[in-house]
Design a protein around this motif. Structure first.
Motif, mmCIF file in Angstrom:
data_model
loop_
_atom_site.group_PDB
_atom_site.id
_atom_site.type_symbol
_atom_site.label_atom_id
_atom_site.label_comp_id
_atom_site.label_asym_id
_atom_site.label_seq_id
_atom_site.Cartn_x
_atom_site.Cartn_y
_atom_site.Cartn_z
ATOM 1 N N PRO A 151 35.050 44.678 72.540
ATOM 2 C CA PRO A 151 36.039 44.427 73.636
ATOM 3 C C PRO A 151 34.858 45.443 74.532
ATOM 4 N N GLU A 152 34.406 45.024 76.452
ATOM 5 C CA GLU A 152 33.994 45.367 76.443
ATOM 6 C C GLU A 152 33.626 47.467 76.479
ATOM 7 N N THR B 30 34.339 49.414 83.758
ATOM 8 C CA THR B 30 34.045 48.679 84.941
ATOM 9 C C THR B 30 34.110 49.131 86.377
ATOM 10 N N LYS C 17 37.291 40.551 78.978
ATOM 11 C CA LYS C 17 38.815 41.600 79.447
ATOM 12 C C LYS C 17 39.921 40.859 78.238
#
Length: 421
Positions: free
Chosen positions: A280-281, A285, A23
């Protein structure tokens, strides 16, 4: 001391998987567009010699500055991170430590998966961009050249990269070890950058699965990939949601700065494994809140390659020996560069004497061969300056004294060492 009078030092500032989770790394990730803007900004501020590396495992700026905060400020300005966050997870290397760090990165010693050489291509791309913008210099050119030579040497003469292991391969290992009947699951691969392509190739190579679908924003890229891999299906980006709903396994490797897969894309009450290889992701989430969803990110995938890594760890001492050889070559080059102003001053002084003496003898001696005299005396000057360099290198503790003596002998007013040349 006036800031303008402070000499620039060589720094590497940044953060990596060692202190920052996915993150936080995502927040400090710098897009290609912003990397270029950062370099242009640095150039406008008079920073000479700088390049940016931003991957799924690290974001770093390497270059010259009067103070590391000059580089940190640029990193923060062109990412979504803050100075406060950076302080908690940062690494700051200076001069020799910065050089050592770059060698370790280029040879895979600093990779999240030890020996992963994907970083080499990323380093080359980062340096290529800096060259295009015009923010490289002789120092960085020489250093990068030797780092890449060391990288090739380590790869060819050690087992540091033995066994197949990378994030793209770890994803396939995860499927094989955790998913029953994985050969008959519907796999959707979303995003066809380098990692997406490698992941797809690994699925084809290490499994017998023939139910692979590709989705990419630029369909042309997917179709070009399909030309070499006819077993895969390519669908239009507009079909993304319907294909995610139909899939058993979703592999995401998009390069966006915000999530490209959210709850809105995912079917409720249906089992779905999502492997997010992006940084980044790129998968929100919050999808984990839905029943039946398993979300695995880069950090979790990197933990499953321990057996291969044991072999690789035993190769670290051999890799360090190779790195030491190239670091010494770089240090020798730096030493010679330090002496350049003094050697040039001596050479110019000797050339003044040479020209005056040849002019004098040509007037005094009948049929004097000026051309031959110039050749002979030029060779003598070269030998003298070469010996002077050897002396400075061999007698490093008396360098200043040696230069002062030569300066007085030849009446040279400005002969000095310039370590920042």
């Amino acid at each position: 001391m006036n800031q303008e009078n402070i000499p620039s030092k060589f720094y590497n500032v940044g953060l990596s998987y060692k202190k920052a989770d996915a993150k936080v790394r995502g927040a400090f990730s710098i897009s290609k567009e912003n990397q270029k803007l950062l370099l242009e900004d640095a150039k406008s501020k008079g920073i000479e010699g700088i390049f940016v590396l931003s991957t799924c495992n690290r974001t770093e700026i390497t270059g010259f500055a009067k103070h590391p905060f000059e580089l940190i400020s640029l990193l923060v300005e062109y990412s979504n991170g803050s100075v406060e966050e950076f302080i908690n997870v940062s690494n700051v290397y200076k001069n020799k430590d910065a050089v050592k760090h770059l060698f370790h990165i280029g040879t895979g010693l600093e990779s999240q998966i030890l020996g992963d050489y994907e970083i080499v291509g990323q380093l080359k791309e980062a340096f290529k961009l800096a060259k295009e913008v015009g923010t490289t210099n002789t120092y960085l050119e020489r250093l990068m050249n030797l780092v890449l030579q060391a990288s090739k040497d380590v790869k060819n003469h050690t087992k540091l990269s033995s066994g197949t292991t990378s994030v793209a391969y770890a994803a396939i290992q995860y499927l094989i070890e955790n998913i029953e009947d994985y050969d008959h699951k519907k796999i959707l691969i979303y995003g066809l950058g380098d990692i997406g392509k490698n992941t797809c190739k690994n699925v084809l190579q290490y499994t017998s699965n023939k139910m692979i679908t590709l989705v990419n924003r630029t369909k042309k890229t997917a179709l070009e990939f399909k030309n070499d891999h006819p077993d895969v299906e390519v669908v239009d980006y507009t079909e993304l949601t319907s294909k995610i709903i139909a899939a058993d396994i979703l592999i995401v490797s998009t390069g966006a700065s915000v999530p490209t897969v959210t709850k809105a894309h995912v079917a409720k009450n249906k089992k779905l494994l999502i492997l997010d290889l992006s940084m980044p992701e790129n998968v929100d989430t919050s999808v984990k809140e839905l029943e039946g969803i398993t979300l695995v990110n880069v950090d979790e995938l990197s933990k499953i390659t321990h057996k291969t890594l044991e072999t690789r760890r035993s190769e670290i001492p051999e890799a360090e020996k190779i790195i030491k050889k190239y670091k010494e070559e770089f240090n020798d080059w730096i030493s010679i560069r330090k002496f350049v102003p003094a050697v040039n001053a001596l050479k110019e002084s000797l050339q003044v004497i040479q020209h005056a003496e040849i002019d004098f003898q040509s007037k005094k001696i009948k049929n004097f061969n000026v051309e031959q005299a110039e050749v002979i005396t030029s060779r003598l000057i070269q030998k003298i300056t070469t010996q002077f360099v050897k002396h400075l290198k061999d007698e490093e503790t008396a360098v200043d004294q040696s230069i002062n003596v030569i300066s007085k002998m030849f009446n040279i007013k400005e002969m000095s060492l310039n370590e920042n040349d």
